[in-house]
Write a protein that holds these residues in place. Structure first.
Motif, PDB file in Angstrom:
ATOM      1  N   VAL B  28       0.823  -1.256   0.065  1.00 34.97           N
ATOM      2  CA  VAL B  28      -0.004  -0.066  -0.081  1.00 34.97           C
ATOM      3  C   VAL B  28       0.797   1.113  -0.110  1.00 34.97           C
ATOM      4  O   VAL B  28       2.058   1.411   0.738  1.00 34.97           O
ATOM      5  CB  VAL B  28      -0.662  -0.177   1.184  1.00 34.97           C
ATOM      6  CG1 VAL B  28      -1.738   1.223   1.402  1.00 34.97           C
ATOM      7  CG2 VAL B  28      -1.763  -1.055   1.411  1.00 34.97           C
ATOM      8  N   ILE B  29       0.538   2.176  -0.870  1.00 33.32           N
ATOM      9  CA  ILE B  29       1.574   3.514  -0.788  1.00 33.32           C
ATOM     10  C   ILE B  29       0.579   4.417  -0.600  1.00 33.32           C
ATOM     11  O   ILE B  29      -0.535   4.708  -1.238  1.00 33.32           O
ATOM     12  CB  ILE B  29       2.388   3.771  -2.162  1.00 33.32           C
ATOM     13  CG1 ILE B  29       2.953   4.901  -2.071  1.00 33.32           C
ATOM     14  CG2 ILE B  29       1.312   3.557  -3.503  1.00 33.32           C
ATOM     15  CD1 ILE B  29       3.954   5.292  -3.352  1.00 33.32           C
ATOM     16  N   ALA B  30       0.870   5.310   0.440  1.00 34.95           N
ATOM     17  CA  ALA B  30       0.077   6.641   0.728  1.00 34.95           C
ATOM     18  C   ALA B  30       0.980   7.743   0.460  1.00 34.95           C
ATOM     19  O   ALA B  30       1.000   8.103  -0.706  1.00 34.95           O
ATOM     20  CB  ALA B  30      -0.257   6.510   2.282  1.00 34.95           C
ATOM     21  N   GLY B  31       1.599   8.292   1.555  1.00 36.76           N
ATOM     22  CA  GLY B  31       2.584   9.363   1.277  1.00 36.76           C
ATOM     23  C   GLY B  31       3.871   9.041   0.451  1.00 36.76           C
ATOM     24  O   GLY B  31       4.267   9.539  -0.472  1.00 36.76           O
ATOM     25  N   GLY B  32       4.123   7.631   0.503  1.00 44.94           N
ATOM     26  CA  GLY B  32       5.252   7.140  -0.352  1.00 44.94           C
ATOM     27  C   GLY B  32       6.707   7.430   0.343  1.00 44.94           C
ATOM     28  O   GLY B  32       7.759   7.035  -0.308  1.00 44.94           O
ATOM     29  N   THR B  33       6.729   8.407   1.279  1.00 43.78           N
ATOM     30  CA  THR B  33       8.130   8.762   1.610  1.00 43.78           C
ATOM     31  C   THR B  33       9.185   7.826   2.563  1.00 43.78           C
ATOM     32  O   THR B  33      10.258   7.921   2.195  1.00 43.78           O
ATOM     33  CB  THR B  33       8.025  10.059   2.518  1.00 43.78           C
ATOM     34  OG1 THR B  33       7.453   9.613   3.926  1.00 43.78           O
ATOM     35  CG2 THR B  33       7.361  11.337   1.939  1.00 43.78           C
ATOM     36  N   ASP B  34       8.417   6.837   2.771  1.00 43.20           N
ATOM     37  CA  ASP B  34       9.279   5.462   3.290  1.00 43.20           C
ATOM     38  C   ASP B  34       9.383   4.456   2.099  1.00 43.20           C
ATOM     39  O   ASP B  34      10.513   4.002   1.609  1.00 43.20           O
ATOM     40  CB  ASP B  34       8.812   4.860   4.492  1.00 43.20           C
ATOM     41  CG  ASP B  34       9.013   5.810   5.773  1.00 43.20           C
ATOM     42  OD1 ASP B  34      10.202   5.925   5.764  1.00 43.20           O
ATOM     43  OD2 ASP B  34       8.080   5.760   6.619  1.00 43.20           O
ATOM     44  N   LEU B  35       8.227   4.266   1.546  1.00 39.15           N
ATOM     45  CA  LEU B  35       8.209   3.075   0.507  1.00 39.15           C
ATOM     46  C   LEU B  35       8.982   3.490  -0.537  1.00 39.15           C
ATOM     47  O   LEU B  35       9.847   2.454  -1.233  1.00 39.15           O
ATOM     48  CB  LEU B  35       6.683   2.731   0.372  1.00 39.15           C
ATOM     49  CG  LEU B  35       6.469   1.612  -0.791  1.00 39.15           C
ATOM     50  CD1 LEU B  35       7.024   0.084   0.002  1.00 39.15           C
ATOM     51  CD2 LEU B  35       5.145   1.535  -1.126  1.00 39.15           C
ATOM     52  N   VAL B  36       9.037   4.543  -1.163  1.00 39.17           N
ATOM     53  CA  VAL B  36       9.761   4.599  -2.524  1.00 39.17           C
ATOM     54  C   VAL B  36      10.998   4.713  -2.206  1.00 39.17           C
ATOM     55  O   VAL B  36      11.721   4.156  -2.934  1.00 39.17           O
ATOM     56  CB  VAL B  36       9.409   6.281  -3.006  1.00 39.17           C
ATOM     57  CG1 VAL B  36      10.272   6.646  -4.080  1.00 39.17           C
ATOM     58  CG2 VAL B  36       7.785   6.159  -3.499  1.00 39.17           C
ATOM     59  N   VAL B  37      11.687   5.127  -1.244  1.00 39.24           N
ATOM     60  CA  VAL B  37      12.997   4.994  -0.747  1.00 39.24           C
ATOM     61  C   VAL B  37      13.424   3.569  -0.658  1.00 39.24           C
ATOM     62  O   VAL B  37      14.383   3.100  -1.126  1.00 39.24           O
ATOM     63  CB  VAL B  37      13.419   5.832   0.359  1.00 39.24           C
ATOM     64  CG1 VAL B  37      15.023   5.518   0.975  1.00 39.24           C
ATOM     65  CG2 VAL B  37      13.127   7.287   0.237  1.00 39.24           C
ATOM     66  N   GLN B  38      12.558   2.699   0.204  1.00 42.41           N
ATOM     67  CA  GLN B  38      12.887   1.310   0.356  1.00 42.41           C
ATOM     68  C   GLN B  38      12.838   0.429  -0.858  1.00 42.41           C
ATOM     69  O   GLN B  38      13.665  -0.439  -1.345  1.00 42.41           O
ATOM     70  CB  GLN B  38      11.596   0.848   1.276  1.00 42.41           C
ATOM     71  CG  GLN B  38      11.762   1.151   2.724  1.00 42.41           C
ATOM     72  CD  GLN B  38      10.678   0.819   3.512  1.00 42.41           C
ATOM     73  OE1 GLN B  38       9.468   0.313   2.804  1.00 42.41           O
ATOM     74  NE2 GLN B  38      10.669   1.246   4.721  1.00 42.41           N
ATOM     75  N   VAL B  39      12.169   0.930  -2.025  1.00 42.18           N
ATOM     76  CA  VAL B  39      11.963   0.309  -3.331  1.00 42.18           C
ATOM     77  C   VAL B  39      13.128   0.697  -4.175  1.00 42.18           C
ATOM     78  O   VAL B  39      13.770  -0.109  -4.807  1.00 42.18           O
ATOM     79  CB  VAL B  39      10.911   0.552  -4.075  1.00 42.18           C
ATOM     80  CG1 VAL B  39      10.813   0.294  -5.633  1.00 42.18           C
ATOM     81  CG2 VAL B  39       9.307   0.017  -3.313  1.00 42.18           C
ATOM     82  N   LEU B  40      13.617   2.096  -3.987  1.00 36.85           N
ATOM     83  CA  LEU B  40      14.639   2.443  -4.666  1.00 36.85           C
ATOM     84  C   LEU B  40      16.066   1.717  -4.217  1.00 36.85           C
ATOM     85  O   LEU B  40      17.056   1.370  -4.943  1.00 36.85           O
ATOM     86  CB  LEU B  40      15.040   4.085  -4.405  1.00 36.85           C
ATOM     87  CG  LEU B  40      13.936   4.918  -5.129  1.00 36.85           C
ATOM     88  CD1 LEU B  40      14.290   6.392  -4.667  1.00 36.85           C
ATOM     89  CD2 LEU B  40      14.408   4.829  -6.707  1.00 36.85           C
ATOM     90  N   GLU B  41      15.864   1.577  -3.013  1.00 37.70           N
ATOM     91  CA  GLU B  41      17.299   0.957  -2.133  1.00 37.70           C
ATOM     92  C   GLU B  41      16.992  -0.550  -2.313  1.00 37.70           C
ATOM     93  O   GLU B  41      17.910  -1.272  -1.598  1.00 37.70           O
ATOM     94  CB  GLU B  41      17.354   1.280  -0.996  1.00 37.70           C
ATOM     95  CG  GLU B  41      17.819   2.768  -0.836  1.00 37.70           C
ATOM     96  CD  GLU B  41      18.045   3.336   0.555  1.00 37.70           C
ATOM     97  OE1 GLU B  41      17.668   2.707   1.586  1.00 37.70           O
ATOM     98  OE2 GLU B  41      18.485   4.491   0.540  1.00 37.70           O
ATOM     99  N   ARG B  42      15.999  -1.255  -3.043  1.00 39.18           N
ATOM    100  CA  ARG B  42      15.877  -2.545  -3.134  1.00 39.18           C
ATOM    101  C   ARG B  42      15.819  -3.179  -2.081  1.00 39.18           C
ATOM    102  O   ARG B  42      15.975  -4.483  -1.642  1.00 39.18           O
ATOM    103  CB  ARG B  42      16.845  -3.171  -3.934  1.00 39.18           C
ATOM    104  CG  ARG B  42      16.886  -2.771  -5.434  1.00 39.18           C
ATOM    105  CD  ARG B  42      17.982  -2.981  -6.092  1.00 39.18           C
ATOM    106  NE  ARG B  42      18.335  -2.319  -7.377  1.00 39.18           N
ATOM    107  CZ  ARG B  42      17.486  -2.317  -8.557  1.00 39.18           C
ATOM    108  NH1 ARG B  42      16.628  -3.149  -8.479  1.00 39.18           N
ATOM    109  NH2 ARG B  42      17.877  -1.372  -9.234  1.00 39.18           N
ATOM    110  N   ARG B  43      15.248  -2.598  -0.679  1.00 44.58           N
ATOM    111  CA  ARG B  43      14.935  -3.401   0.591  1.00 44.58           C
ATOM    112  C   ARG B  43      13.354  -3.935   0.533  1.00 44.58           C
ATOM    113  O   ARG B  43      12.852  -4.781   1.180  1.00 44.58           O
ATOM    114  CB  ARG B  43      14.998  -2.244   1.701  1.00 44.58           C
ATOM    115  CG  ARG B  43      16.313  -2.057   1.966  1.00 44.58           C
ATOM    116  CD  ARG B  43      16.417  -1.274   3.251  1.00 44.58           C
ATOM    117  NE  ARG B  43      16.413   0.170   2.874  1.00 44.58           N
ATOM    118  CZ  ARG B  43      15.548   0.912   3.628  1.00 44.58           C
ATOM    119  NH1 ARG B  43      15.171   0.809   4.496  1.00 44.58           N
ATOM    120  NH2 ARG B  43      15.557   2.533   3.149  1.00 44.58           N
TER     121      ARG B  43
END
Lengths: 155, 284
Positions: B28-43
């Protein structure tokens, strides 16, 4: 691919893109609006700051799927904006720019600040710009420039 | 960012149906400020994103008698400025002001901060001190869970795959309340908390009653500090009580050493921040 409709600096646009393309990439690579800079690419430095519905956001963390119907303002829109123009002039006069890379982001944060608070104190200016990093100036002249622009706009 | 298929429902009901249908690999993506970084860093590498940005609901802060409700999509910027929260949960406003930067707070949501389940999340200690309840919605119905029982470990909660956190609610503080959130980071903003201490209580003359204290960043989840709270309960506040309370809090703190700080420093600072906050409450 998805189609998103939004506005940039007052102009309606429609873009076809991957849903996970960042707003930063749409602006820079899709639309050629290279005034917005990429710094850290993870939301911490503020170089990519744009206004979304008037509020400053880091465009490197906003995805295409999230901008449908939004109003985006970038540094390219400032010259036609009263507060934006005053800020640009004040930054030049105060000598607030050194290498310049962070400046588009600072200008956007300052634009949002002055619109909300036309008479900011130094502490409020610092708070408003707290999400932007500058490695050259030491900030003092940037704060001076924002105060100068605000003063002039108040007349 | 790499291409990830994304569904963008217009209503909460549609979002819940998608979760019920899709099963594994949905984030689930809301603001994305954690998730986008986690995806970018492949975590994190989700198969599908469920984008909540087109849902009109869950964006309000409301007051309903004693109860204060915050929709999951309320941003930290809304929280820091909310007249209702400044009155009924000022410690939550204090915490919101310490999160990220203005540009991140305009995006980041309270629901995201909770569900992300970081032990260093700044909005969680105030909400746990307030004994908040989260409402978890699914196509099957609704569950209400006390926030104090919601977290299982870093990034781990009791939320089920088909559930969305819809709202967080709590009994708002009254005019006789005393509360604070104190935290320590590398800098004031754009820093991850090394230690955070939240307190909520009622004033009773020079003493506090109904004391509730939570500690952030000193265990695998935000934790309560019941022994410290019990010590403070009913005692007239002063330097002596604050010093002893700090010593107890240091022992209740269960910090570890990691890249941001050390075990002993964090435990000591849990006490020091409590002392600082208590001094704030007695300041003229």
């Amino acid at each position: 691919m998805i189609k998103v409709g939004f506005s940039v600096n007052g102009k309606r646009v429609s873009v076809e893109t991957s849903p996970t393309t960042t707003l930063l990439d749409i602006l820079r690579e899709g639309m050629g609006l290279t005034g917005t800079k990429e710094g850290c690419g993870k939301g911490e430095c503020g170089a990519c700051t744009v206004l979304m519905d008037g509020a400053p956001v880091v465009s490197c963390l906003v995805l295409a799927s999230q901008i449908e119907g939004r109003k985006i303002m970038t540094v390219e829109g400032l010259a036609a904006d009263k507060i934006g123009k005053a800020l640009q002039e004040a930054f030049v006069e105060a000598g607030a720019v050194q290498c310049g890379y962070c400046i588009p982001g600072f200008l956007m944060s300052a634009r949002a600040l002055i619109e909300e608070n036309p008479d900011p104190t130094l502490d409020q200016i610092k708070e408003g710009l707290s999400g932007n990093i500058c490695r050259c100036t030491g900030y003092v002249k940037i704060f001076d420039a924002v105060a100068l622009a605000a003063r002039r706009l108040r007349g | 960012m790499r291409r990830i298929d994304t569904l963008s429902p217009g209503t909460l009901q549609e979002a819940l149906e998608i979760l019920a249908r899709e099963g594994e690999g949905v984030k689930v993506i809301a603001g994305g400020t954690d998730l986008v970084v986690q995806v970018l860093e492949r975590r994190k590498s989700p198969r599908l994103l469920l984008n909540l940005s087109r849902i009109g609901d869950l964006r309000e802060i409301g007051e309903d008698g004693e109860t204060v409700r915050i929709g999951a999509l309320v941003t930290h910027r809304q929280i820091e400025r909310s007249p209702i929260l400044k009155r009924r949960a000022p410690l939550l406003c204090e915490a919101a002001l310490l999160i990220g930067s203005p540009q991140l707070r305009n995006l980041a949501t309270i629901g995201g901060n909770i569900v992300n389940a970081s032990p260093v999340a700044d909005s969680t200690p105030p909400l746990m001190a307030l004994d908040a309840t989260v409402s978890l919605r699914s196509a099957r119905g609704e569950r209400k869970i006390p926030l104090r029982a919601f977290f299982l470990g870093p990034g781990k909660t009791v939320i089920r795959r088909d559930e969305l956190l819809a709202e967080v609610s709590f009994a708002g503080l009254g005019p006789d309340a005393a509360s604070f959130y104190e935290r320590l980071g590398q800098r004031r903003l754009l820093s991850i908390s090394k230690v955070g201490v939240a307190l909520a209580a009622r004033r009773d003359g020079a003493a506090l009653r109904g004391v509730s204290i939570s500690l952030g960043a000193v265990a695998s989840t935000v934790i309560m500090a019941p022994r410290t709270a019990a010590f403070i309960e009913g005692k007239p506040l002063g330097d002596e009580v604050a010093r002893e309370a700090a010593r107890i809090a240091e022992k209740e703190s269960r910090a570890i050493t990691d890249l941001r700080s050390t075990e002993s420093y964090r435990n000591r600072m849990a006490g020091a921040l409590l002392q600082k906050g208590l001094a704030r409450l007695t300041a003229p």
